[in-house]
Design an enzyme around this catalytic site. Sequence first.
Site, PDB file in Angstrom:
ATOM      1  N   HIS A   1       1.131  18.147 -27.365  1.00  0.00           N
ATOM      2  CA  HIS A   1       1.037  16.677 -27.148  1.00  0.00           C
ATOM      3  C   HIS A   1      -0.088  16.093 -27.779  1.00  0.00           C
ATOM      4  CE1 HIS A   1       4.017  17.300 -24.213  1.00  0.00           C
ATOM      5  NE2 HIS A   1       4.167  15.976 -23.783  1.00  0.00           N
TER       6      HIS A   1
ATOM      7  N   ASN B   1       0.675  19.638 -21.570  1.00  0.00           N
ATOM      8  CA  ASN B   1       0.332  18.921 -22.405  1.00  0.00           C
ATOM      9  C   ASN B   1       0.566  19.839 -23.855  1.00  0.00           C
ATOM     10  OD1 ASN B   1      -0.269  16.532 -21.059  1.00  0.00           O
ATOM     11  ND2 ASN B   1      -2.223  17.143 -20.874  1.00  0.00           N
TER      12      ASN B   1
ATOM     13  N   LYS C   1       7.398  23.193 -13.502  1.00  0.00           N
ATOM     14  CA  LYS C   1       6.233  22.019 -13.383  1.00  0.00           C
ATOM     15  C   LYS C   1       5.753  21.980 -11.844  1.00  0.00           C
ATOM     16  CE  LYS C   1       5.342  17.319 -14.639  1.00  0.00           C
ATOM     17  NZ  LYS C   1       5.725  16.059 -15.275  1.00  0.00           N
TER      18      LYS C   1
ATOM     19  N   ARG D   1      -2.677  21.849 -15.096  1.00  0.00           N
ATOM     20  CA  ARG D   1      -1.614  21.186 -15.219  1.00  0.00           C
ATOM     21  C   ARG D   1      -1.857  20.519 -16.754  1.00  0.00           C
ATOM     22  NH1 ARG D   1       0.693  16.176 -11.412  1.00  0.00           N
ATOM     23  NH2 ARG D   1       2.088  15.427 -12.952  1.00  0.00           N
TER      24      ARG D   1
ATOM     25  N   HIS E   1       0.857  12.846 -29.627  1.00  0.00           N
ATOM     26  CA  HIS E   1       0.656  11.485 -29.335  1.00  0.00           C
ATOM     27  C   HIS E   1      -0.038  10.752 -30.658  1.00  0.00           C
ATOM     28  CE1 HIS E   1      -0.179  12.675 -24.832  1.00  0.00           C
ATOM     29  NE2 HIS E   1       1.100  12.228 -25.044  1.00  0.00           N
TER      30      HIS E   1
ATOM     31  N   HIS F   1       9.272  10.392 -27.909  1.00  0.00           N
ATOM     32  CA  HIS F   1       8.182  11.305 -27.529  1.00  0.00           C
ATOM     33  C   HIS F   1       8.724  12.826 -27.758  1.00  0.00           C
ATOM     34  CE1 HIS F   1       5.292  12.800 -24.934  1.00  0.00           C
ATOM     35  NE2 HIS F   1       6.011  13.478 -24.199  1.00  0.00           N
TER      36      HIS F   1
ATOM     37  N   GLU G   1      -4.543  17.263 -12.133  1.00  0.00           N
ATOM     38  CA  GLU G   1      -4.724  17.610 -13.424  1.00  0.00           C
ATOM     39  C   GLU G   1      -6.353  18.013 -13.772  1.00  0.00           C
ATOM     40  OE1 GLU G   1      -2.283  15.456 -16.575  1.00  0.00           O
ATOM     41  OE2 GLU G   1      -3.717  16.385 -18.118  1.00  0.00           O
TER      42      GLU G   1
ATOM     43  N   LYS H   1       3.392  11.520 -11.215  1.00  0.00           N
ATOM     44  CA  LYS H   1       2.449  10.777 -11.877  1.00  0.00           C
ATOM     45  C   LYS H   1       3.425   9.279 -12.213  1.00  0.00           C
ATOM     46  CE  LYS H   1      -0.356  13.403 -14.949  1.00  0.00           C
ATOM     47  NZ  LYS H   1      -0.442  13.985 -16.371  1.00  0.00           N
TER      48      LYS H   1
ATOM     49  N   GLU I   1      10.854  19.233 -24.149  1.00  0.00           N
ATOM     50  CA  GLU I   1       9.884  19.466 -22.951  1.00  0.00           C
ATOM     51  C   GLU I   1      10.386  20.800 -22.273  1.00  0.00           C
ATOM     52  OE1 GLU I   1       7.364  17.676 -22.607  1.00  0.00           O
ATOM     53  OE2 GLU I   1       7.570  15.599 -23.086  1.00  0.00           O
TER      54      GLU I   1
ATOM     55  N   ARG J   1       0.953  -1.068  -0.077  1.00  0.00           N
ATOM     56  CA  ARG J   1      -0.040   0.128   0.005  1.00  0.00           C
ATOM     57  C   ARG J   1       0.885   1.258   0.049  1.00  0.00           C
ATOM     58  NH1 ARG J   1      -2.416  -3.292   3.741  1.00  0.00           N
ATOM     59  NH2 ARG J   1      -4.287  -4.257   3.071  1.00  0.00           N
TER      60      ARG J   1
HETATM   61  N1  LIG Z   1       5.380  10.363 -15.048  1.00  0.00           N
HETATM   62  C1  LIG Z   1       5.297  11.467 -15.968  1.00  0.00           C
HETATM   63  O1  LIG Z   1       4.825  12.733 -15.633  1.00  0.00           O
HETATM   64  C2  LIG Z   1       5.944  11.354 -17.451  1.00  0.00           C
HETATM   65  C3  LIG Z   1       6.104  12.511 -18.024  1.00  0.00           C
HETATM   66  C4  LIG Z   1       6.730  12.540 -19.257  1.00  0.00           C
HETATM   67  C5  LIG Z   1       6.924  11.063 -19.618  1.00  0.00           C
HETATM   68  N2  LIG Z   1       6.841   9.802 -18.916  1.00  0.00           N
HETATM   69  C6  LIG Z   1       7.328   8.637 -19.572  1.00  0.00           C
HETATM   70  O2  LIG Z   1       8.701   8.662 -19.575  1.00  0.00           O
HETATM   71  C7  LIG Z   1       9.112   7.582 -20.514  1.00  0.00           C
HETATM   72  C8  LIG Z   1       9.952   8.062 -21.444  1.00  0.00           C
HETATM   73  O3  LIG Z   1      11.242   8.199 -20.608  1.00  0.00           O
HETATM   74  P1  LIG Z   1      12.630   8.471 -21.319  1.00  0.00           P
HETATM   75  O4  LIG Z   1      12.639   9.389 -22.507  1.00  0.00           O
HETATM   76  O5  LIG Z   1      13.531   8.762 -20.118  1.00  0.00           O
HETATM   77  O6  LIG Z   1      12.773   7.312 -21.750  1.00  0.00           O
HETATM   78  P2  LIG Z   1      13.693   5.902 -21.307  1.00  0.00           P
HETATM   79  O7  LIG Z   1      13.322   5.592 -19.771  1.00  0.00           O
HETATM   80  O8  LIG Z   1      13.277   4.735 -22.096  1.00  0.00           O
HETATM   81  O9  LIG Z   1      15.075   6.196 -21.291  1.00  0.00           O
HETATM   82  C9  LIG Z   1      15.560   6.230 -22.662  1.00  0.00           C
HETATM   83  C10 LIG Z   1      16.741   5.126 -22.987  1.00  0.00           C
HETATM   84  O10 LIG Z   1      18.059   5.799 -22.452  1.00  0.00           O
HETATM   85  C11 LIG Z   1      18.542   4.768 -21.638  1.00  0.00           C
HETATM   86  N3  LIG Z   1      19.273   5.675 -20.466  1.00  0.00           N
HETATM   87  C12 LIG Z   1      18.635   6.057 -19.390  1.00  0.00           C
HETATM   88  N4  LIG Z   1      19.518   7.182 -18.723  1.00  0.00           N
HETATM   89  C13 LIG Z   1      20.730   6.796 -19.394  1.00  0.00           C
HETATM   90  C14 LIG Z   1      22.145   7.335 -19.405  1.00  0.00           C
HETATM   91  N5  LIG Z   1      22.369   8.077 -18.337  1.00  0.00           N
HETATM   92  N6  LIG Z   1      23.107   6.939 -20.028  1.00  0.00           N
HETATM   93  C15 LIG Z   1      22.812   6.033 -21.123  1.00  0.00           C
HETATM   94  N7  LIG Z   1      21.463   5.456 -21.467  1.00  0.00           N
HETATM   95  C16 LIG Z   1      20.528   5.944 -20.482  1.00  0.00           C
HETATM   96  C17 LIG Z   1      17.199   3.940 -21.237  1.00  0.00           C
HETATM   97  O11 LIG Z   1      17.854   2.708 -20.618  1.00  0.00           O
HETATM   98  C18 LIG Z   1      16.747   3.737 -22.424  1.00  0.00           C
HETATM   99  O12 LIG Z   1      17.345   3.030 -23.178  1.00  0.00           O
HETATM  100  C19 LIG Z   1       7.637   7.177 -21.279  1.00  0.00           C
HETATM  101  O13 LIG Z   1       7.233   5.949 -20.766  1.00  0.00           O
HETATM  102  C20 LIG Z   1       6.651   8.249 -20.875  1.00  0.00           C
HETATM  103  O14 LIG Z   1       5.497   7.615 -20.569  1.00  0.00           O
HETATM  104  C21 LIG Z   1       6.327  10.053 -17.690  1.00  0.00           C
HETATM  105 ZN   LIG Z   2       5.755  15.052 -22.902  1.00  0.00          ZN
END
Ligand SMILES: NC(=O)c1ccc[n+]([C@@H]2O[C@H](COP(=O)([O-])OP(=O)(O)OC[C@H]3O[C@@H](n4cnc5c(N)ncnc54)[C@H](O)[C@@H]3O)[C@@H](O)[C@H]2O)c1
Ligand SMILES: [Zn+2]
Length: 357
Positions: A247, A244, A226, A240, A251, A264, A236, A142, A184, A120
């Site tokens: 976005h 987007n 943010k 918030r 998307h 992304h 949101e 999130k 971003e 939990r």
């Molecule tokens: N929670 C939120 O508010 C929120 C906001 C935006 C995006 N997201 C989510 O985030 C995700 C995308 O995140 P991302 O763009 O970081 O992608 P990711 O986590 O897949 O990382 C991208 C790649 O880089 C590698 N990597 C990470 N750090 C590294 C480093 N320091 N050196 C070398 N390689 C490294 C990872 O292993 C991966 O292969 C999506 O799932 C998206 O839905 C969440």
């Molecule tokens: Zn985004």
Amino acid sequence: MRTLTVALGERSYPIHVGAGLLQRSGELLSLLPSPRVVVVTNPTVAKHHLETLRNALSAKAIRHDVITVADGEDHKDWQTLYEVHTHLLELGAERSTTLIALGGGVIGDLAGFAAATYQRGVPLVQVPTTLLAQVDSSVGGKTAVNHPLGKNLIGAFYQPRVVISDTATLDTLPEREYVAGIAEVIKCGAVRDLALFEWLEANMERLVAREPDAVTHAVIESCRIKAEIVIADERESGERAHLNFGHTFAHAVEAGTGYGTWLHGEAVAAGMVLASRLSVLAAGLPASAAERIAALVRRARLSADSPPWAPTTWLEWMARDKKVNCGDLRFVLLEALGRATIRGGIATEQLAAVLRL
Ligand SMILES: NC(=O)c1ccc[n+]([C@@H]2O[C@H](COP(=O)([O-])OP(=O)(O)OC[C@H]3O[C@@H](n4cnc5c(N)ncnc54)[C@H](O)[C@@H]3O)[C@@H](O)[C@H]2O)c1
Ligand SMILES: [Zn+2]
């Protein structure tokens, strides 16, 4: 090191930003409820950064175990979440054990949701290692996994106890991943903060070159913006949604080209260019401001061009976006650089005009 606080009453937490913080993470974690943590990471990130984190934890006598999950968005799913829960049970993790998410947004979302649900809810620390995770996903609480029927559909709002953004970890990030995160940052400036936008116009090449003080500034300012928005609207229901911006188009690009084809941030960059053109037609944004956004996107070495789809194809993909209300597409638009608004009832001809440009 610079620190800012996300002021959410009892759930307030600090975000520490600076180069070399991984080495200092033991001392930054000294206020945790128990000296026991479990690190969740993937092999790619572990190869570069796990040893530094482990050494820092050992130096402060913080007992730690590591759970490694497969790399990639495909593994941000129920199955992997279940594996994390199973490992936690096998390790005998307790309610006071802290989960540390060491990785990009995928690890942050997955480990965050694991922390929200294991017994939990156990304390969570985000140690983001991509630019996107440092400027966006690690802040705001999130957490989620994907479902075969849609991205991020199963999750929870769950705030971390601490965010440690070591900007030096970005040095090992592939170029494409790094610049995608800049989209971003541009977004934060465009929707909320003219000063950040103008700073980007003056410093984009330094940021692209990962100059440490430029990276720190971009991360701190994006987190501050943010955090302000999240404090005002944690779940949101209103403001918030400004985060987007771009976005709805993005998307559509991600889904319509097959997830993973466009990163992304790449899709957000092109989406912001379209959204700003629509803002000129429907929200009174000066055309010169829309051009400034496109110019900044290009200087970040991101594409300002979207797929050459017919308007009907765009509408089809956009209508699948979960943020659609009552069948009426609602867009985050700009009235000015630094000031966002939400508009529905956009005429199809206006959209078609934007897509033809
Ligand atoms: N929670 C939120 O508010 C929120 C906001 C935006 C995006 N997201 C989510 O985030 C995700 C995308 O995140 P991302 O763009 O970081 O992608 P990711 O986590 O897949 O990382 C991208 C790649 O880089 C590698 N990597 C990470 N750090 C590294 C480093 N320091 N050196 C070398 N390689 C490294 C990872 O292993 C991966 O292969 C999506 O799932 C998206 O839905 C969440
Ligand atoms: Zn985004």
